[in-house]
Scaffold this motif. Structure first.
Motif, PDB file in Angstrom:
ATOM      1  N   LYS A   6      60.786  50.199  54.132  1.00  0.00           N
ATOM      2  CA  LYS A   6      60.912  49.126  53.139  1.00  0.00           C
ATOM      3  C   LYS A   6      59.709  48.198  53.210  1.00  0.00           C
ATOM      4  N   ARG A   7      59.272  47.893  54.423  1.00  0.00           N
ATOM      5  CA  ARG A   7      58.103  47.030  54.576  1.00  0.00           C
ATOM      6  C   ARG A   7      56.866  47.666  53.959  1.00  0.00           C
ATOM      7  N   MET A   8      56.697  48.966  54.163  1.00  0.00           N
ATOM      8  CA  MET A   8      55.533  49.651  53.596  1.00  0.00           C
ATOM      9  C   MET A   8      55.569  49.639  52.073  1.00  0.00           C
ATOM     10  N   VAL A   9      56.738  49.879  51.479  1.00  0.00           N
ATOM     11  CA  VAL A   9      56.864  49.870  50.017  1.00  0.00           C
ATOM     12  C   VAL A   9      56.563  48.479  49.468  1.00  0.00           C
ATOM     13  N   ILE A  10      57.102  47.451  50.094  1.00  0.00           N
ATOM     14  CA  ILE A  10      56.862  46.078  49.643  1.00  0.00           C
ATOM     15  C   ILE A  10      55.389  45.725  49.796  1.00  0.00           C
ATOM     16  N   LEU A  11      54.781  46.137  50.907  1.00  0.00           N
ATOM     17  CA  LEU A  11      53.368  45.857  51.130  1.00  0.00           C
ATOM     18  C   LEU A  11      52.496  46.528  50.078  1.00  0.00           C
ATOM     19  N   ILE A  12      52.799  47.763  49.727  1.00  0.00           N
ATOM     20  CA  ILE A  12      52.031  48.477  48.704  1.00  0.00           C
ATOM     21  C   ILE A  12      52.180  47.795  47.344  1.00  0.00           C
ATOM     22  N   LEU A  13      53.400  47.373  47.009  1.00  0.00           N
ATOM     23  CA  LEU A  13      53.611  46.676  45.738  1.00  0.00           C
ATOM     24  C   LEU A  13      52.836  45.372  45.688  1.00  0.00           C
ATOM     25  N   VAL A  14      52.843  44.625  46.780  1.00  0.00           N
ATOM     26  CA  VAL A  14      52.112  43.355  46.831  1.00  0.00           C
ATOM     27  C   VAL A  14      50.613  43.596  46.680  1.00  0.00           C
ATOM     28  N   ILE A  15      50.098  44.645  47.314  1.00  0.00           N
ATOM     29  CA  ILE A  15      48.670  44.959  47.206  1.00  0.00           C
ATOM     30  C   ILE A  15      48.302  45.310  45.764  1.00  0.00           C
ATOM     31  N   ILE A  16      49.153  46.089  45.087  1.00  0.00           N
ATOM     32  CA  ILE A  16      48.876  46.470  43.699  1.00  0.00           C
ATOM     33  C   ILE A  16      48.870  45.243  42.790  1.00  0.00           C
ATOM     34  N   VAL A  17      49.877  44.374  42.944  1.00  0.00           N
ATOM     35  CA  VAL A  17      49.947  43.158  42.120  1.00  0.00           C
ATOM     36  C   VAL A  17      48.744  42.263  42.394  1.00  0.00           C
ATOM     37  N   ALA A  18      48.361  42.127  43.651  1.00  0.00           N
ATOM     38  CA  ALA A  18      47.217  41.287  44.000  1.00  0.00           C
ATOM     39  C   ALA A  18      45.932  41.836  43.391  1.00  0.00           C
ATOM     40  N   ALA A  19      45.767  43.158  43.399  1.00  0.00           N
ATOM     41  CA  ALA A  19      44.561  43.758  42.827  1.00  0.00           C
ATOM     42  C   ALA A  19      44.488  43.502  41.325  1.00  0.00           C
ATOM     43  N   VAL A  20      45.614  43.652  40.629  1.00  0.00           N
ATOM     44  CA  VAL A  20      45.625  43.417  39.175  1.00  0.00           C
ATOM     45  C   VAL A  20      45.324  41.956  38.862  1.00  0.00           C
ATOM     46  N   LEU A  21      45.968  41.039  39.593  1.00  0.00           N
ATOM     47  CA  LEU A  21      45.747  39.619  39.323  1.00  0.00           C
ATOM     48  C   LEU A  21      44.334  39.182  39.683  1.00  0.00           C
ATOM     49  N   SER A  22      43.782  39.728  40.746  1.00  0.00           N
ATOM     50  CA  SER A  22      42.423  39.335  41.123  1.00  0.00           C
ATOM     51  C   SER A  22      41.415  39.829  40.090  1.00  0.00           C
TER      52      SER A  22
END
Length: 44
Positions: A6-22
């Protein structure tokens, strides 16, 4: 699903959202510097 999965899935989602927003933030900043419109259209 274990806790680590679960931590890995959440971490991957956060990384994807951060990349799009940046990318959007960099694009908005460059448009502000160059005087263009952000999404290619004429708002006025």
């Amino acid at each position: 699903m274990t806790l680590s999965q679960k931590r890995m899935v959440i971490l991957i989602l956060v990384i994807i959202v951060a990349a799009v927003l940046s990318r959007l933030a960099v694009r908005a900043f460059m448009n502000f510097l160059l005087g263009g419109t952000l999404f290619g259209g004429n708002f006025l």
